[in-house]
Design a protein around this motif. Structure first.
Motif, mmCIF file in Angstrom:
data_model
loop_
_atom_site.group_PDB
_atom_site.id
_atom_site.type_symbol
_atom_site.label_atom_id
_atom_site.label_comp_id
_atom_site.label_asym_id
_atom_site.label_seq_id
_atom_site.Cartn_x
_atom_site.Cartn_y
_atom_site.Cartn_z
ATOM 1 N N VAL A 117 5.297 12.528 -4.439
ATOM 2 C CA VAL A 117 3.855 12.786 -4.296
ATOM 3 C C VAL A 117 3.205 11.587 -3.633
ATOM 4 O O VAL A 117 3.315 10.460 -4.115
ATOM 5 C CB VAL A 117 3.194 13.052 -5.672
ATOM 6 C CG1 VAL A 117 1.681 13.213 -5.497
ATOM 7 C CG2 VAL A 117 3.781 14.297 -6.324
ATOM 8 N N ASP A 118 2.554 11.853 -2.490
ATOM 9 C CA ASP A 118 1.699 10.836 -1.880
ATOM 10 C C ASP A 118 0.340 10.977 -2.553
ATOM 11 O O ASP A 118 -0.459 11.851 -2.204
ATOM 12 C CB ASP A 118 1.588 11.064 -0.367
ATOM 13 C CG ASP A 118 0.563 10.127 0.276
ATOM 14 O OD1 ASP A 118 -0.072 9.343 -0.464
ATOM 15 O OD2 ASP A 118 0.399 10.173 1.512
ATOM 16 N N GLY A 119 0.107 10.100 -3.510
ATOM 17 C CA GLY A 119 -1.154 10.147 -4.253
ATOM 18 C C GLY A 119 -2.016 8.953 -3.910
ATOM 19 O O GLY A 119 -2.694 8.422 -4.790
ATOM 20 N N GLY B 153 0.840 -1.196 0.000
ATOM 21 C CA GLY B 153 0.000 0.000 0.000
ATOM 22 C C GLY B 153 0.868 1.237 0.000
ATOM 23 O O GLY B 153 2.110 1.163 -0.002
ATOM 24 N N THR B 154 0.220 2.398 0.056
ATOM 25 C CA THR B 154 0.966 3.648 -0.054
ATOM 26 C C THR B 154 1.844 3.913 1.167
ATOM 27 O O THR B 154 2.846 4.614 1.069
ATOM 28 C CB THR B 154 -0.001 4.814 -0.326
ATOM 29 O OG1 THR B 154 -0.684 4.535 -1.547
ATOM 30 C CG2 THR B 154 0.729 6.130 -0.487
ATOM 31 N N SER B 155 1.491 3.365 2.321
ATOM 32 C CA SER B 155 2.367 3.566 3.492
ATOM 33 C C SER B 155 3.772 3.059 3.167
ATOM 34 O O SER B 155 4.775 3.725 3.461
ATOM 35 C CB SER B 155 1.834 2.803 4.703
ATOM 36 O OG SER B 155 0.539 3.221 5.021
ATOM 37 N N ILE B 156 3.844 1.874 2.566
ATOM 38 C CA ILE B 156 5.153 1.296 2.228
ATOM 39 C C ILE B 156 5.746 2.022 1.021
ATOM 40 O O ILE B 156 6.955 2.265 0.956
ATOM 41 C CB ILE B 156 5.005 -0.221 1.952
ATOM 42 C CG1 ILE B 156 4.608 -0.946 3.244
ATOM 43 C CG2 ILE B 156 6.279 -0.821 1.372
ATOM 44 C CD1 ILE B 156 5.596 -0.784 4.390
ATOM 45 N N PHE C 269 1.021 5.484 -4.669
ATOM 46 C CA PHE C 269 -0.447 5.501 -4.789
ATOM 47 C C PHE C 269 -0.979 4.074 -4.665
ATOM 48 O O PHE C 269 -0.220 3.109 -4.661
ATOM 49 C CB PHE C 269 -0.886 6.129 -6.130
ATOM 50 C CG PHE C 269 -0.524 5.299 -7.332
ATOM 51 C CD1 PHE C 269 0.759 5.313 -7.853
ATOM 52 C CD2 PHE C 269 -1.467 4.482 -7.934
ATOM 53 C CE1 PHE C 269 1.093 4.528 -8.947
ATOM 54 C CE2 PHE C 269 -1.148 3.697 -9.031
ATOM 55 C CZ PHE C 269 0.141 3.731 -9.535
ATOM 56 N N ASP C 270 -2.308 4.006 -4.545
ATOM 57 C CA ASP C 270 -2.948 2.704 -4.361
ATOM 58 C C ASP C 270 -3.884 2.370 -5.515
ATOM 59 O O ASP C 270 -4.684 3.214 -5.943
ATOM 60 C CB ASP C 270 -3.788 2.705 -3.076
ATOM 61 C CG ASP C 270 -2.935 2.582 -1.833
ATOM 62 O OD1 ASP C 270 -1.938 1.839 -1.870
ATOM 63 O OD2 ASP C 270 -3.274 3.222 -0.829
ATOM 64 N N PHE C 271 -3.822 1.139 -5.958
ATOM 65 C CA PHE C 271 -4.853 0.628 -6.861
ATOM 66 C C PHE C 271 -6.055 0.154 -6.053
ATOM 67 O O PHE C 271 -7.146 0.026 -6.577
ATOM 68 C CB PHE C 271 -4.313 -0.561 -7.672
ATOM 69 C CG PHE C 271 -3.279 -0.185 -8.696
ATOM 70 C CD1 PHE C 271 -3.643 0.461 -9.866
ATOM 71 C CD2 PHE C 271 -1.944 -0.488 -8.494
ATOM 72 C CE1 PHE C 271 -2.689 0.793 -10.831
ATOM 73 C CE2 PHE C 271 -0.985 -0.155 -9.442
ATOM 74 C CZ PHE C 271 -1.361 0.486 -10.612
ATOM 75 N N HIS C 272 -5.820 -0.167 -4.754
ATOM 76 C CA HIS C 272 -6.922 -0.760 -3.988
ATOM 77 C C HIS C 272 -7.915 0.270 -3.450
ATOM 78 O O HIS C 272 -8.868 -0.093 -2.791
ATOM 79 C CB HIS C 272 -6.395 -1.665 -2.858
ATOM 80 C CG HIS C 272 -5.473 -1.016 -1.865
ATOM 81 N ND1 HIS C 272 -4.385 -1.687 -1.338
ATOM 82 C CD2 HIS C 272 -5.454 0.198 -1.287
ATOM 83 C CE1 HIS C 272 -3.757 -0.889 -0.475
ATOM 84 N NE2 HIS C 272 -4.387 0.246 -0.426
ATOM 85 N N LYS C 273 -7.674 1.538 -3.722
ATOM 86 C CA LYS C 273 -8.659 2.552 -3.318
ATOM 87 C C LYS C 273 -9.526 2.886 -4.543
ATOM 88 O O LYS C 273 -10.367 2.086 -4.921
ATOM 89 C CB LYS C 273 -7.937 3.783 -2.751
ATOM 90 C CG LYS C 273 -7.212 3.473 -1.421
ATOM 91 C CD LYS C 273 -6.644 4.724 -0.788
ATOM 92 C CE LYS C 273 -6.243 4.509 0.658
ATOM 93 N NZ LYS C 273 -4.954 3.842 0.828
ATOM 94 N N TRP C 274 -9.293 4.034 -5.150
ATOM 95 C CA TRP C 274 -10.103 4.451 -6.308
ATOM 96 C C TRP C 274 -9.951 3.503 -7.504
ATOM 97 O O TRP C 274 -10.796 3.459 -8.383
ATOM 98 C CB TRP C 274 -9.684 5.850 -6.732
ATOM 99 C CG TRP C 274 -10.674 6.902 -6.425
ATOM 100 C CD1 TRP C 274 -11.940 6.742 -5.935
ATOM 101 C CD2 TRP C 274 -10.493 8.310 -6.609
ATOM 102 N NE1 TRP C 274 -12.544 7.955 -5.795
ATOM 103 C CE2 TRP C 274 -11.689 8.937 -6.204
ATOM 104 C CE3 TRP C 274 -9.451 9.100 -7.079
ATOM 105 C CZ2 TRP C 274 -11.860 10.322 -6.259
ATOM 106 C CZ3 TRP C 274 -9.624 10.481 -7.133
ATOM 107 C CH2 TRP C 274 -10.805 11.079 -6.730
HETATM 108 C C1 LIG Z 1 -3.081 10.364 1.699
HETATM 109 C C2 LIG Z 1 -2.821 8.958 2.139
HETATM 110 N N1 LIG Z 1 -1.554 8.503 2.191
HETATM 111 C C3 LIG Z 1 -1.252 7.257 2.572
HETATM 112 C C4 LIG Z 1 -2.241 6.382 2.940
HETATM 113 C C5 LIG Z 1 -1.862 5.001 3.367
HETATM 114 O O1 LIG Z 1 -2.208 4.107 2.346
HETATM 115 P P1 LIG Z 1 -2.274 2.541 2.640
HETATM 116 O O2 LIG Z 1 -3.403 2.375 3.600
HETATM 117 O O3 LIG Z 1 -2.549 1.937 1.316
HETATM 118 O O4 LIG Z 1 -0.979 2.130 3.217
HETATM 119 C C6 LIG Z 1 -3.583 6.801 2.909
HETATM 120 C C7 LIG Z 1 -4.654 5.891 3.329
HETATM 121 O O5 LIG Z 1 -5.818 6.225 3.359
HETATM 122 C C8 LIG Z 1 -3.882 8.116 2.500
HETATM 123 O O6 LIG Z 1 -5.134 8.567 2.433
#
Ligand SMILES: Cc1ncc(COP(=O)(O)O)c(C=O)c1O
Length: 492
Positions: free
Chosen positions: A280-282, A159-162, A309-314
């Motif tokens: 960019v944290d997208g 996910g985007t955290s990593i 960014f995440d594919f698992h969100k939008w």
């Molecule tokens: C702006 C933003 N950055 C990072 C994250 C973390 O993403 P993930 O939960 O996929 O690790 C989120 C999660 O909602 C987010 O909204």
């Protein structure tokens, strides 16, 4: 001790001649597998008739306390346990009235990708095989969508955290040199910059990378939740004056609370002028690039050194599917590659295909996440995903209008994308009562928003992410907030 002289007879007498884990009867397994697939398809197809969420009953929790199973069980029984213990008590984000946090709804094509990936059991840490070629194609598609060069590299991650952590580590080595991996950061006074509305995983990345959260400047935002550019430049200048070494700016495309998008073009200009890495944290907002009507909101994304960014969100891909893109992949290699004899890269054969994904990030063994992304993008097409994304923003506009029209409701923030923050006007204890109201809504099974705090006041937060959500679902949320809110008022 292992008997190294075991022969076939010995194995047989020890009962070890048939210890593989394949089904003894493939036809019976096929029937079980088909029934399991039918069951989960029925679940998705009939999701509207279910409560959005229901708590796990105590009796069910108790069943999860059973000890490690030592003996084999019939797989049909295991499937039945899943149906009874897990399926009814999941998060609920498949449901069209799940509006909490920023959870995607998944999609059936992506599910097939996930299922096939499990069967194929590919390890995408390295080597030369089609799954890695496919992952590189997905990375190339996203570079194209975001306007980054085709030479862009990257990885699919949890996910985007990593993804953000990986970006911080790449930026750290890009700025301080590869020796920082050996010597640590003590000799460098590296400072990074992001907005006060940034996600908590940014400070966390600073912590994990050894830079420390105190080296992250949380710059104030304007009334629309976007980073203040003047305050940012002032902060960089001040740090330089004090002997610090600014190295990184993290812009956000879609802040977690209200979905605000920083002025990415403005941030890119500052980064270029100051010689800083532009990440960019997208997490969810970057995919706005797939919608022609929303694309202008993320102008400047094409200048990023890296994008998480995440594919698992939008993107509606089943969990988990995050991504890190890096404009100059050799800088990711500089930050992560760790040659080892047992991981020799060769010019030919299965050990070919260098560089390997394990050279670009911290994971060695990696699953085939890319397949469910590939299935989703190929089946629906990027334009359709863009339409889904745009529609969730229209629905958010509709929800905002409904909130604004209700005297008992108060909107708490502007609607930049697909997130609406509002609350019920309780005569007293409004923070506590609204938090309770969110739990009431979730427990009612009607709708599942989440809560956040805006300007120190508790808000009901509805993030419209799911492709299944319709206007009638938004109506159901508003009606339930009004009914349950009024009920709470009676007790006050
Ligand atoms: C702006 C933003 N950055 C990072 C994250 C973390 O993403 P993930 O939960 O996929 O690790 C989120 C999660 O909602 C987010 O909204």
């Amino acid at each position: 001790m292992v008997d190294t002289h075991a022969d076939a007879g010995w194995l047989r007498s020890a009962g070890l001649d048939r210890t593989d884990l394949d089904p003894a009867d493939w036809d019976a397994f096929r029937a079980t597998a088909h029934a399991a697939l039918d069951g989960i398809i029925d679940y998705i197809a009939g999701i509207r008739d279910r409560p959005v969420w229901q708590p796990v009953p105590a009796a069910v929790r108790d069943e999860f306390r059973a000890p490690l199973p030592r003996d084999r069980a019939n797989i049909d029984q295991v499937c039945a346990e899943f149906d009874r213990l897990v399926l009814p008590y999941a998060t609920g984000n498949v449901h069209p009235r799940f509006m909490g946090w920023v959870h995607g709804g998944g999609n059936a094509a992506g599910m097939i990708g996930e299922m096939l990936a499990a069967g194929l059991n590919a390890n995408l840490g390295g080597r030369d095989h089609a799954p890695i070629v496919l992952e590189r194609q997905v990375i190339g598609w996203m570079a194209e969508a975001f306007g980054l060069p085709q030479s862009t590299g990257g990885l699919l991650v949890t996910g985007t955290s990593i993804a953000n952590l990986i970006a911080v580590l790449i930026a750290r080595a890009a700025h301080a040199g590869a020796a920082v991996r050996r010597d640590g950061v003590a000799a460098h006074r590296l400072t990074a910059y992001t907005s006060a509305a940034a996600h908590g995983c940014i400070p966390s990345a600073m912590d994990i990378s050894g830079l420390g959260t105190a080296a992250l400047r949380m710059i104030p935002t304007d009334s629309n939740g976007r980073i203040e550019l003047q305050a940012l430049t002032d902060s960089i200048e001040q740090d330089r004056t004090h002997g610090c070494t600014p190295f990184l700016i993290v812009g956000t495309a879609g802040t977690v609370d209200i979905g605000a998008i920083d002025d990415l073009a403005g941030l890119a200009t500052i980064c270029r002028r100051e010689g800083l890495w532009f990440h960019v944290d997208g997490a969810f907002g970057a995919l706005a690039a797939l919608s022609p009507s929303l694309r202008p909101l993320v102008t400047g994304l094409e200048h990023a050194d890296s994008v998480g960014f995440d594919f698992h969100k939008w993107g509606q891909v089943p969990y988990d599917a995050g991504c890190i893109l890096v404009r100059k992949p050799h800088l990711a290699e500089q930050a992560f590659a760790s040659p080892a004899a047992y991981l020799r890269h060769e010019a030919r054969g299965l050990a070919g295909g260098a560089p390997w994904p394990c050279d670009f990030g911290p994971d060695l063994s990696r699953g085939f996440r890319a397949l469910k992304v590939w299935f989703t993008l190929k089946t629906w097409g990027a334009d359709r995903i863009g339409e889904v994304i745009a529609r969730t923003c229209h629905l958010a506009g509709y929800l905002a209008d409904r909130v604004d029209a209700e005297p008992m409701l108060e909107r708490m923030a502007p609607v930049a994308l697909n997130i609406v923050c509002f609350r019920y006007r309780f005569p007293k204890d409004a923070d506590r009562e609204n938090a309770e109201l969110v739990a009431d809504l979730q427990e009612s099974g009607i709708a599942a928003p989440s809560a956040t705090t805006i300007g120190g006041r508790l808000a009901i937060r509805a993030a419209l992410v799911n492709h299944r959500t319709q206007a009638e679902d938004v109506d159901a949320l508003v009606d339930a907030v009004l009914t349950l809110g009024e009920r709470r008022c009676v007790g006050l």
